[in-house]
Structures are given as C-alpha cells and as structure tokens.
Design an enzyme around this catalytic site. Sequence first.
Site, mmCIF file in Angstrom:
data_model
loop_
_atom_site.group_PDB
_atom_site.id
_atom_site.type_symbol
_atom_site.label_atom_id
_atom_site.label_comp_id
_atom_site.label_asym_id
_atom_site.label_seq_id
_atom_site.Cartn_x
_atom_site.Cartn_y
_atom_site.Cartn_z
ATOM 1 N N LYS A 124 -3.621 13.016 -13.457
ATOM 2 C CA LYS A 124 -2.943 12.292 -14.555
ATOM 3 C C LYS A 124 -2.064 13.250 -15.366
ATOM 4 O O LYS A 124 -1.021 12.844 -15.893
ATOM 5 C CB LYS A 124 -3.969 11.621 -15.473
ATOM 6 C CG LYS A 124 -4.711 10.446 -14.840
ATOM 7 C CD LYS A 124 -3.806 9.277 -14.477
ATOM 8 C CE LYS A 124 -4.601 8.046 -14.118
ATOM 9 N NZ LYS A 124 -3.780 6.961 -13.542
ATOM 10 N N LYS A 160 -13.278 -1.789 -18.592
ATOM 11 C CA LYS A 160 -14.144 -2.054 -17.434
ATOM 12 C C LYS A 160 -13.336 -2.714 -16.321
ATOM 13 O O LYS A 160 -13.101 -3.926 -16.355
ATOM 14 C CB LYS A 160 -15.282 -2.969 -17.879
ATOM 15 C CG LYS A 160 -16.606 -2.557 -17.310
ATOM 16 C CD LYS A 160 -17.724 -3.421 -17.854
ATOM 17 C CE LYS A 160 -18.939 -3.284 -16.993
ATOM 18 N NZ LYS A 160 -19.938 -2.382 -17.467
ATOM 19 N N TYR A 205 -14.408 12.756 -15.334
ATOM 20 C CA TYR A 205 -13.072 12.319 -14.895
ATOM 21 C C TYR A 205 -12.586 13.201 -13.736
ATOM 22 O O TYR A 205 -11.737 12.797 -12.964
ATOM 23 C CB TYR A 205 -12.086 12.322 -16.071
ATOM 24 C CG TYR A 205 -10.905 11.382 -15.844
ATOM 25 C CD1 TYR A 205 -11.111 10.045 -15.515
ATOM 26 C CD2 TYR A 205 -9.597 11.842 -15.941
ATOM 27 C CE1 TYR A 205 -10.046 9.191 -15.286
ATOM 28 C CE2 TYR A 205 -8.520 10.992 -15.726
ATOM 29 C CZ TYR A 205 -8.760 9.668 -15.397
ATOM 30 O OH TYR A 205 -7.693 8.821 -15.168
ATOM 31 N N ASP A 244 0.895 -1.157 0.000
ATOM 32 C CA ASP A 244 0.000 0.000 0.000
ATOM 33 C C ASP A 244 0.929 1.201 0.000
ATOM 34 O O ASP A 244 1.638 1.448 0.994
ATOM 35 C CB ASP A 244 -0.883 -0.039 1.259
ATOM 36 C CG ASP A 244 -1.822 1.166 1.333
ATOM 37 O OD1 ASP A 244 -1.557 2.177 0.655
ATOM 38 O OD2 ASP A 244 -2.811 1.083 2.084
HETATM 39 P P1 NAD Z 1 -7.897 -1.699 -10.951
HETATM 40 O O1 NAD Z 1 -8.921 -1.337 -9.923
HETATM 41 O O2 NAD Z 1 -7.849 -3.076 -11.411
HETATM 42 O O3 NAD Z 1 -6.452 -1.273 -10.467
HETATM 43 C C1 NAD Z 1 -6.217 -0.167 -9.633
HETATM 44 C C2 NAD Z 1 -5.177 -0.609 -8.629
HETATM 45 O O4 NAD Z 1 -4.759 0.485 -7.799
HETATM 46 C C3 NAD Z 1 -5.695 -1.711 -7.686
HETATM 47 O O5 NAD Z 1 -4.864 -2.841 -7.780
HETATM 48 C C4 NAD Z 1 -5.580 -1.073 -6.313
HETATM 49 O O6 NAD Z 1 -5.249 -1.995 -5.289
HETATM 50 C C5 NAD Z 1 -4.416 -0.104 -6.571
HETATM 51 N N1 NAD Z 1 -4.293 0.876 -5.487
HETATM 52 C C6 NAD Z 1 -5.201 1.792 -5.067
HETATM 53 N N2 NAD Z 1 -4.704 2.439 -3.988
HETATM 54 C C7 NAD Z 1 -3.474 1.930 -3.748
HETATM 55 C C8 NAD Z 1 -2.481 2.155 -2.771
HETATM 56 N N3 NAD Z 1 -2.658 3.038 -1.781
HETATM 57 N N4 NAD Z 1 -1.326 1.442 -2.828
HETATM 58 C C9 NAD Z 1 -1.121 0.517 -3.790
HETATM 59 N N5 NAD Z 1 -2.043 0.231 -4.739
HETATM 60 C C10 NAD Z 1 -3.199 0.936 -4.700
HETATM 61 O O7 NAD Z 1 -8.178 -0.675 -12.168
HETATM 62 P P2 NAD Z 1 -7.336 -0.372 -13.501
HETATM 63 O O8 NAD Z 1 -8.306 0.262 -14.407
HETATM 64 O O9 NAD Z 1 -6.582 -1.569 -13.915
HETATM 65 O O10 NAD Z 1 -6.349 0.779 -13.025
HETATM 66 C C11 NAD Z 1 -4.950 0.726 -13.222
HETATM 67 C C12 NAD Z 1 -4.420 2.054 -13.736
HETATM 68 O O11 NAD Z 1 -4.885 2.272 -15.061
HETATM 69 C C13 NAD Z 1 -4.844 3.284 -12.943
HETATM 70 O O12 NAD Z 1 -3.751 4.175 -12.882
HETATM 71 C C14 NAD Z 1 -5.942 3.875 -13.797
HETATM 72 O O13 NAD Z 1 -6.104 5.271 -13.587
HETATM 73 C C15 NAD Z 1 -5.377 3.585 -15.170
HETATM 74 N N6 NAD Z 1 -6.315 3.649 -16.295
HETATM 75 C C16 NAD Z 1 -7.482 2.950 -16.287
HETATM 76 C C17 NAD Z 1 -8.336 3.020 -17.370
HETATM 77 C C18 NAD Z 1 -9.637 2.284 -17.383
HETATM 78 O O14 NAD Z 1 -10.510 2.629 -18.176
HETATM 79 N N7 NAD Z 1 -9.834 1.270 -16.567
HETATM 80 C C19 NAD Z 1 -7.993 3.807 -18.483
HETATM 81 C C20 NAD Z 1 -6.790 4.510 -18.470
HETATM 82 C C21 NAD Z 1 -5.959 4.411 -17.372
#
Ligand code: NAD
Length: 268
Positions: A176, A206, A169, A78
């Site tokens: 970001k 998703k 957003y 974390d």
């Molecule tokens: P996800 O929920 O699967 O992953 C997010 C992760 O962040 C989780 O594993 C969570 O445990 C972790 N996290 C949150 N707080 C934390 C902390 N304090 N310490 C360590 N880990 C922590 O969702 P995702 O969509 O795979 O997100 C991953 C990345 O991709 C993020 O940066 C998100 O902004 C980015 N992103 C997502 C999308 C989308 O549409 N899903 C699009 C572009 C970018």
Amino acid sequence: MNDQPTDLIKTAIQSKILHGKRALVVGIANEHSIAYGCARIFRQLGADLAVTYLNEKAKPYIEPLAKELGASVFAPCDVAQSGQLESVFEQIRETWGSLDIALHSIAFAPREDLQGRLVDSSSEGFKVAMDISCHSFVRMARLAEPLMPEGGTLMAMSYHGANKVVPNYNLMGPVKAALESVVRYLAYELGDKHIRVHAVSPGPLKTRAASGLKDFDVLLTEAIERAPIGELVDIDDVGLTAAYLTTPFARRLTGTTTYVDGGLSIMA
Ligand code: NAD
C-alpha cells in the site's frame, strides 16, 4: 450516522452532481465491498457505471448488483489475466467513447504470505501482491488516459498500514505504501491533462478481503474505541468521499491520500 447528517446527505444526493459522468468501478465482490458502496453512491448521484467481476465463479454474486446499479458495461476483469483489463477499456470505448472516473478497489496476496511475517514473505507472493494490488492501478491509468481527453479522476483504495505499522497487516503495508507513491507519481504525470489521482484510505471495514487478515476483529474494536468520531465507517462513507473527490469541489486536489476513518489515523 444520526438523522440530521443523513437528511443533509439525501439533499446533496438529489443534486445529481455526477449526472452525465461515466465511472468504471473495479473491485465489487459482494454487497459488503467498498467498491459497491462507491458504485452505489456514484449511481445515486447520477453517474453511469461500468462494473467488473473477477471470474465466472464470482459473477453470480455481482450480476444482481450490477443490474440494480443499471450498469451499462458489465465485464470480467482479473487483472492478473493478460488482456482482460484492456478488454474492459475497449468495451468502455465502444459503449461510451470516453470515461470520467476510474476506481480501483482491489487487493490480493497469497494467504501464506499475507498471514506470515513480512520478513518471511516469498519473492513470488510479494510480486503477486504488488502486481494485483498496485501495478494494476498503473495499467488502469494508462488505459484510462486516452479516454479522458477533458480530464478525469482516478482513485485507488489504500490503508493506514502503508504509513504506520499495523500489526498483522504484514506485506500489504509496503504494497500500500507503493500504491500511495504510485498515486503521487501518476498525479504528477497526468496533472497537465487535468486527470486527478487520489488514494482513499478507509478505516477498517468488515469485508471479504479484510477477513484474510489475522485478528481483524481486534482492528474493528480498536477503531471504535480509539477513533475520535467513535464509530466504524461504512461503505457509503467511503463512497461519499470518493464521490466528492470526483467533483469540481475537489478540483485542486490531486496526489494525496484522503482518510475516511473517523480520525483514527491521527491518534498516537
Ligand atoms: P472485497 O473483498 O470486497 O474487495 C476486494 C476485491 O479485490 C474483490 O472484488 C476481488 O475480486 C478483487 N480482486 C482480487 N484479486 C483480483 C484480481 N486479480 N483482479 C481483479 N480483482 C481482484 O474487500 P474490500 O475491503 O472492499 O477491498 C477493496 C479495497 O479496499 C482493497 O484495496 C483493500 O485493500 C482496501 N481497503 C480495505 C479496508 C478494509 O478494512 N476492508 C480498509 C482499507 C482499504
């Protein structure tokens, strides 16, 4: 994906181009996580993996995935808990002695701040979002640097909302934007050590994190309708691009944001 590219990808994967490479992947929550797609492709290409989980509550969802990926290091992380990221890097140093790839795929903002207007966001909420979603990548780079004496690749996940206004957003847009700027400054500071730094910017997917955004389904529908390629991206697509960025094929690329969005971001 139609059949022909899938066959080509299978052939490319057989190259095991990441054989002998050691990769840290932070951000797997479940099998839908972008980080999982990246870890799976890195592994299929021959890399050894270090995988983290957020806390004891999250561990049961990630442990089977880490096992399936044959992760050599599996540790809690974390980034808001002081010492945990440091301890992950200490385990990597003890296990491997060095690191080639570090992928940051995490984001967080308190729900109220995330779902409200930026103009109403709290100072505390903004600070937490910035620390977990952005500054933790700076800390990751600092810890990775001594383990990358021969160079390496650092990557963070961004989103188009960094550069253009994407309704709902909200405060994650400026966060970001800061992350993409951090990528440029780290690329500048670490370039002489042959450590390349990238932002990867996927189209909407998703995932658990995405479900925290208001009206996220609208973004998915729009992505299909408006992206030139006309299909949603999946987590393997992101993994393939992330993998490419770690290879010598991308050896002169650093500091930029690579979109994996079927062309969505070029549209007016
Ligand atoms: P996800 O929920 O699967 O992953 C997010 C992760 O962040 C989780 O594993 C969570 O445990 C972790 N996290 C949150 N707080 C934390 C902390 N304090 N310490 C360590 N880990 C922590 O969702 P995702 O969509 O795979 O997100 C991953 C990345 O991709 C993020 O940066 C998100 O902004 C980015 N992103 C997502 C999308 C989308 O549409 N899903 C699009 C572009 C970018």
